[in-house]
Every structure is written in C-alpha cells, then in structure tokens.
Scaffold this motif. Structure first.
Motif, short mmCIF file in Angstrom:
data_model
loop_
_atom_site.label_atom_id
_atom_site.label_comp_id
_atom_site.label_asym_id
_atom_site.label_seq_id
_atom_site.Cartn_x
_atom_site.Cartn_y
_atom_site.Cartn_z
N VAL A 100 32.04 84.00 -8.94
CA VAL A 100 32.37 82.58 -8.95
C VAL A 100 33.82 82.44 -9.36
O VAL A 100 34.32 83.20 -10.20
CB VAL A 100 31.46 81.82 -9.95
CG1 VAL A 100 31.83 80.36 -10.02
CG2 VAL A 100 30.01 81.99 -9.60
N ARG A 101 34.50 81.45 -8.78
CA ARG A 101 35.89 81.20 -9.14
C ARG A 101 36.09 79.69 -9.29
O ARG A 101 35.53 78.92 -8.53
CB ARG A 101 36.80 81.75 -8.04
CG ARG A 101 38.19 82.02 -8.50
CD ARG A 101 38.90 82.90 -7.51
NE ARG A 101 40.11 83.38 -8.11
CZ ARG A 101 41.04 84.03 -7.47
NH1 ARG A 101 40.88 84.29 -6.18
NH2 ARG A 101 42.12 84.44 -8.06
N LEU A 102 36.88 79.29 -10.27
CA LEU A 102 37.12 77.88 -10.56
C LEU A 102 38.58 77.54 -10.33
O LEU A 102 39.47 78.37 -10.54
CB LEU A 102 36.77 77.56 -12.02
CG LEU A 102 35.45 78.08 -12.56
CD1 LEU A 102 35.33 77.77 -14.04
CD2 LEU A 102 34.30 77.48 -11.80
N THR A 103 38.83 76.29 -9.95
CA THR A 103 40.19 75.77 -9.86
C THR A 103 40.19 74.36 -10.41
O THR A 103 39.16 73.68 -10.41
CB THR A 103 40.74 75.81 -8.42
OG1 THR A 103 42.11 75.41 -8.45
CG2 THR A 103 39.97 74.90 -7.49
N GLY A 104 41.34 73.93 -10.90
CA GLY A 104 41.48 72.60 -11.48
C GLY A 104 42.70 72.57 -12.37
O GLY A 104 43.45 73.54 -12.48
N PRO A 118 24.32 76.78 -19.49
CA PRO A 118 25.65 77.38 -19.50
C PRO A 118 25.58 78.90 -19.36
O PRO A 118 24.69 79.54 -19.90
CB PRO A 118 26.22 76.97 -20.86
CG PRO A 118 25.06 76.56 -21.68
CD PRO A 118 23.96 76.16 -20.76
N VAL A 119 26.52 79.46 -18.61
CA VAL A 119 26.62 80.91 -18.44
C VAL A 119 28.04 81.34 -18.76
O VAL A 119 28.98 80.56 -18.69
CB VAL A 119 26.24 81.36 -17.00
CG1 VAL A 119 24.78 81.08 -16.72
CG2 VAL A 119 27.12 80.72 -15.98
N ARG A 120 28.14 82.60 -19.07
CA ARG A 120 29.45 83.18 -19.38
C ARG A 120 29.72 84.26 -18.35
O ARG A 120 29.07 85.30 -18.33
CB ARG A 120 29.40 83.78 -20.79
CG ARG A 120 30.69 84.34 -21.26
CD ARG A 120 30.55 84.88 -22.66
NE ARG A 120 31.78 85.47 -23.08
CZ ARG A 120 32.29 85.33 -24.28
NH1 ARG A 120 31.63 84.66 -25.20
NH2 ARG A 120 33.43 85.90 -24.58
N GLY A 121 30.68 84.00 -17.47
CA GLY A 121 31.03 84.97 -16.43
C GLY A 121 31.88 86.09 -16.99
O GLY A 121 32.68 85.89 -17.90
N ASP A 122 31.69 87.27 -16.45
CA ASP A 122 32.45 88.44 -16.91
C ASP A 122 33.62 88.68 -15.97
O ASP A 122 33.46 88.84 -14.77
CB ASP A 122 31.55 89.67 -16.93
CG ASP A 122 32.26 90.90 -17.44
OD1 ASP A 122 33.26 90.75 -18.16
OD2 ASP A 122 31.84 92.02 -17.09
N ALA A 123 34.82 88.69 -16.55
CA ALA A 123 36.03 89.02 -15.78
C ALA A 123 36.87 90.02 -16.57
O ALA A 123 38.09 90.04 -16.47
CB ALA A 123 36.83 87.76 -15.49
N TYR A 129 36.90 83.05 -23.92
CA TYR A 129 36.03 81.89 -24.04
C TYR A 129 36.13 81.30 -25.44
O TYR A 129 36.30 82.03 -26.41
CB TYR A 129 34.57 82.28 -23.76
CG TYR A 129 34.28 82.55 -22.31
CD1 TYR A 129 33.86 81.55 -21.46
CD2 TYR A 129 34.44 83.83 -21.78
CE1 TYR A 129 33.59 81.79 -20.13
CE2 TYR A 129 34.16 84.09 -20.45
CZ TYR A 129 33.74 83.06 -19.63
OH TYR A 129 33.48 83.30 -18.31
N THR A 130 36.01 79.98 -25.52
CA THR A 130 35.89 79.30 -26.81
C THR A 130 34.52 78.62 -26.82
O THR A 130 34.08 78.11 -25.79
CB THR A 130 37.00 78.26 -27.01
OG1 THR A 130 36.97 77.33 -25.94
CG2 THR A 130 38.36 78.92 -27.09
N GLN A 131 33.87 78.63 -27.96
CA GLN A 131 32.54 78.05 -28.05
C GLN A 131 32.67 76.54 -28.23
O GLN A 131 33.41 76.06 -29.08
CB GLN A 131 31.76 78.68 -29.21
CG GLN A 131 30.29 78.37 -29.21
CD GLN A 131 29.60 78.81 -27.92
OE1 GLN A 131 29.89 79.87 -27.36
NE2 GLN A 131 28.68 78.00 -27.44
N THR A 132 31.96 75.78 -27.39
CA THR A 132 31.91 74.33 -27.48
C THR A 132 30.45 73.91 -27.59
O THR A 132 29.55 74.74 -27.46
CB THR A 132 32.53 73.66 -26.24
OG1 THR A 132 31.73 73.96 -25.10
CG2 THR A 132 33.96 74.13 -26.02
N LEU A 148 34.70 85.51 -11.60
CA LEU A 148 33.78 85.71 -12.72
C LEU A 148 32.47 86.27 -12.18
O LEU A 148 31.86 85.69 -11.29
CB LEU A 148 33.52 84.39 -13.44
CG LEU A 148 34.76 83.63 -13.93
CD1 LEU A 148 34.37 82.23 -14.38
CD2 LEU A 148 35.43 84.40 -15.04
N ALA A 149 32.01 87.38 -12.73
CA ALA A 149 30.75 88.00 -12.31
C ALA A 149 29.61 87.40 -13.10
O ALA A 149 29.64 87.39 -14.34
CB ALA A 149 30.81 89.51 -12.53
#
Length: 186
Positions: A100-104, A118-123, A129-132, A148-149
């Motif tokens: 997965v890839r994000l833009t913005g 919520p998931v945490r992708g591995d790159a 990552y910061t915890q929210t 992100l894998a």
C-alpha cells in the motif's frame, strides 16, 4: 623478404603443416613420447563467442529496464493537495503480503486501516510511526509514503482499506479509501 614484413602471417601451407606433423609423429613414436602422440590431434577450432555474450548482455539490460518495477512497487504519483491510497493489486489472496502507498499533504499524521482496524505497514526503517488515539500514525515525506507491506485480510469478499487524517486535537477523518477483493479464506 616477406618474413620480415609479415606478408604471409596467419597463413600456412597445408602440405607443409601435414608433413611437419607426420615427421613429429614419427619422432614421438621412435622415442615413445606418449604426450606428443596424444597431443597430435587436429585442434578443434572454436567459434567467436563474443557475439553471443553481447546479445546476452543486451537482452538482460532490456529485461532489467522493462521489469524494474518489483512486486513491492505501487504506482502512485505524489499529490500534495488531495490524499489518496494505492494498492499493489485490487485482488489478493487472504494472508498474502500486499503493498500500500499513501499520498497527501506533508505534516499530517495518517493512520492506515483495514476494515476499520488500524494496521502498521512495514517499510523497513524508512517509516517511523507515532502512537495516536486512532492507532499508529505516519507522516509522509515529499507528499508520498514508501510502499508499506501489510497482510491481506482474511475472509472472502470485499474489504475496505482506508486512510485517516489525524488532527492536532486527536480527531480523525477518513480522507481516502479503496476496496480489495479477497479470495482464499485462511
């Protein structure tokens, strides 16, 4: 004088060469020189393989350039105004690794969710990552994340992958979504 200037270099008289070979063979038989007799075979002329090597290098270079996109590459153009999400494939097998890839806009924490969780992708070490309150959030660099894998969700059918933007006060809003078709329940 042609021997001085190299007039007949590379050519040999076949009759003279055959006579010299027979004479050397007679001497080798008289003396019992097995190595000379074994080496008296006519040499095998090998072709020039440089052409095949050059063709192989060109073919490998062309294949390298045309298939330079790996399985973990998600084609997504950076967009610093509108958040979006890209996936490596919209049809995946349950449990299979997908990308997965994000833009913005930069400077906004984003949380990636699959079916609302919520998931945490591995790159690797390229993403921190910061915890929210909504889950692990990442910020984009130059308006684009690395690939992100994540594991594809279990269960046949459509699944929603979404991106949430986290505001400074901790509230979230969904800014992008895409649907995956999952097959092969695990």
């Amino acid at each position: 004088m042609s021997f001085i200037f190299g007039g007949v270099r590379g050519r040999e008289d076949p009759e003279l060469a055959a006579g010299n070979r027979r004479t050397a063979q007679h001497f080798a038989r008289d003396v019992g020189d097995e190595r000379a007799l074994a080496g008296d075979r006519t040499p095998i002329r090998r072709g020039n393989h440089w052409t095949w090597l050059a063709v192989a290098v060109v073919v490998l270079a062309v294949l390298g350039f045309t298939s330079s996109r790996g399985a973990d590459e998600v084609p997504l153009t950076a967009d610093c105004t509108t958040p979006a999400i890209g996936v490596s494939s919209s049809q995946v097998t349950a449990g299979q690794t997908m990308y997965v890839r994000l833009t913005g806009p930069d400077g906004v924490p984003y949380v990636l969710t699959v079916d609302g969780a919520p998931v945490r992708g591995d790159a690797g070490s390229t993403v921190s990552y910061t915890q929210t309150g909504a889950g692990p959030a990442l910020e984009l660099t130059q308006c684009l994340s690395p690939s992100l894998a994540i594991a594809a969700p279990a269960g046949d059918g459509p699944h929603e992958v979404a991106v949430l933007a986290v505001a400074a006060d901790g509230t979230t809003r969904q800014v992008a979504t895409t649907t995956l078709q999952v097959t092969g329940t695990r």
